[in-house]
Design a protein around this motif. Sequence first.
Motif, PDB file in Angstrom:
ATOM      1  N   LYS A   3       0.845  -1.186   0.000  1.00  0.00           N
ATOM      2  CA  LYS A   3       0.000   0.000   0.000  1.00  0.00           C
ATOM      3  C   LYS A   3       0.886   1.244   0.000  1.00  0.00           C
ATOM      4  CE  LYS A   3      -3.998  -1.910   2.293  1.00  0.00           C
ATOM      5  NZ  LYS A   3      -5.014  -1.716   3.312  1.00  0.00           N
ATOM      6  N   VAL A   9      -0.140   8.718  -0.171  1.00  0.00           N
ATOM      7  CA  VAL A   9      -1.569   8.879   0.093  1.00  0.00           C
ATOM      8  C   VAL A   9      -1.912  10.364   0.070  1.00  0.00           C
ATOM      9  CG1 VAL A   9      -3.384   8.626   1.825  1.00  0.00           C
ATOM     10  CG2 VAL A   9      -1.800   6.747   1.392  1.00  0.00           C
ATOM     11  N   SER A  10      -1.072  11.174   0.669  1.00  0.00           N
ATOM     12  CA  SER A  10      -1.310  12.608   0.705  1.00  0.00           C
ATOM     13  C   SER A  10      -1.300  13.194  -0.707  1.00  0.00           C
ATOM     14  CB  SER A  10      -0.246  13.236   1.600  1.00  0.00           C
ATOM     15  OG  SER A  10       0.126  14.475   1.186  1.00  0.00           O
ATOM     16  N   GLU A  12      -1.936  11.544  -3.497  1.00  0.00           N
ATOM     17  CA  GLU A  12      -3.134  11.031  -4.169  1.00  0.00           C
ATOM     18  C   GLU A  12      -4.364  11.827  -3.737  1.00  0.00           C
ATOM     19  OE1 GLU A  12      -5.701   6.917  -4.403  1.00  0.00           O
ATOM     20  OE2 GLU A  12      -3.546   6.777  -4.032  1.00  0.00           O
ATOM     21  N   GLN A  13      -4.484  12.126  -2.466  1.00  0.00           N
ATOM     22  CA  GLN A  13      -5.623  12.904  -1.961  1.00  0.00           C
ATOM     23  C   GLN A  13      -5.593  14.314  -2.539  1.00  0.00           C
ATOM     24  OE1 GLN A  13      -8.282  11.832   0.026  1.00  0.00           O
ATOM     25  NE2 GLN A  13      -9.096  13.794  -0.656  1.00  0.00           N
ATOM     26  N   GLU A  14      -4.411  14.915  -2.604  1.00  0.00           N
ATOM     27  CA  GLU A  14      -4.292  16.261  -3.161  1.00  0.00           C
ATOM     28  C   GLU A  14      -4.727  16.278  -4.626  1.00  0.00           C
ATOM     29  OE1 GLU A  14      -0.919  19.675  -4.003  1.00  0.00           O
ATOM     30  OE2 GLU A  14      -0.472  18.067  -2.590  1.00  0.00           O
ATOM     31  N   ARG A  15      -4.309  15.299  -5.382  1.00  0.00           N
ATOM     32  CA  ARG A  15      -4.709  15.223  -6.799  1.00  0.00           C
ATOM     33  C   ARG A  15      -6.208  15.020  -6.938  1.00  0.00           C
ATOM     34  NH1 ARG A  15       0.341  11.668  -9.153  1.00  0.00           N
ATOM     35  NH2 ARG A  15       1.803  13.396  -9.219  1.00  0.00           N
ATOM     36  N   PHE A  16      -6.769  14.186  -6.074  1.00  0.00           N
ATOM     37  CA  PHE A  16      -8.211  13.956  -6.091  1.00  0.00           C
ATOM     38  C   PHE A  16      -8.957  15.258  -5.787  1.00  0.00           C
ATOM     39  CE2 PHE A  16     -12.182  12.796  -3.909  1.00  0.00           C
ATOM     40  CZ  PHE A  16     -12.787  12.042  -4.907  1.00  0.00           C
ATOM     41  N   ASP A  17      -8.492  15.982  -4.769  1.00  0.00           N
ATOM     42  CA  ASP A  17      -9.114  17.254  -4.406  1.00  0.00           C
ATOM     43  C   ASP A  17      -9.011  18.262  -5.545  1.00  0.00           C
ATOM     44  OD1 ASP A  17      -9.697  16.160  -1.923  1.00  0.00           O
ATOM     45  OD2 ASP A  17      -8.041  17.180  -0.896  1.00  0.00           O
ATOM     46  N   GLN A  18      -7.857  18.311  -6.212  1.00  0.00           N
ATOM     47  CA  GLN A  18      -7.675  19.226  -7.338  1.00  0.00           C
ATOM     48  C   GLN A  18      -8.602  18.857  -8.494  1.00  0.00           C
ATOM     49  OE1 GLN A  18      -3.457  18.872  -7.974  1.00  0.00           O
ATOM     50  NE2 GLN A  18      -2.987  20.576  -6.592  1.00  0.00           N
ATOM     51  N   THR A  19      -8.806  17.580  -8.705  1.00  0.00           N
ATOM     52  CA  THR A  19      -9.724  17.128  -9.755  1.00  0.00           C
ATOM     53  C   THR A  19     -11.150  17.566  -9.440  1.00  0.00           C
ATOM     54  OG1 THR A  19      -8.327  15.241 -10.317  1.00  0.00           O
ATOM     55  CG2 THR A  19     -10.643  15.104 -10.962  1.00  0.00           C
TER      56      THR A  19
END
Length: 59
Positions: A3, A9-10, A12-19
């Motif tokens: 994992k 993870v941070s 990935e979360q930042e990219r998700f939030d930007q999307t």
Amino acid sequence: MSKPTGGAVSLEQERFDQTLQALADVDACRVIDHQAVQAWADSLGTEPPLPTPYFQYTR
């Protein structure tokens, strides 16, 4: 398969939030015309380059 660690993870979360923010911008018609961006990018390295494009409401 391992994992992702905290940093991954941070990121990935930042990219998700930007999307999500980008999709909200599109929903609110805050977009920049592709041709304006292309012309600006093509002008980089010239004197003087074109001004940075900005969004204009499309509705």
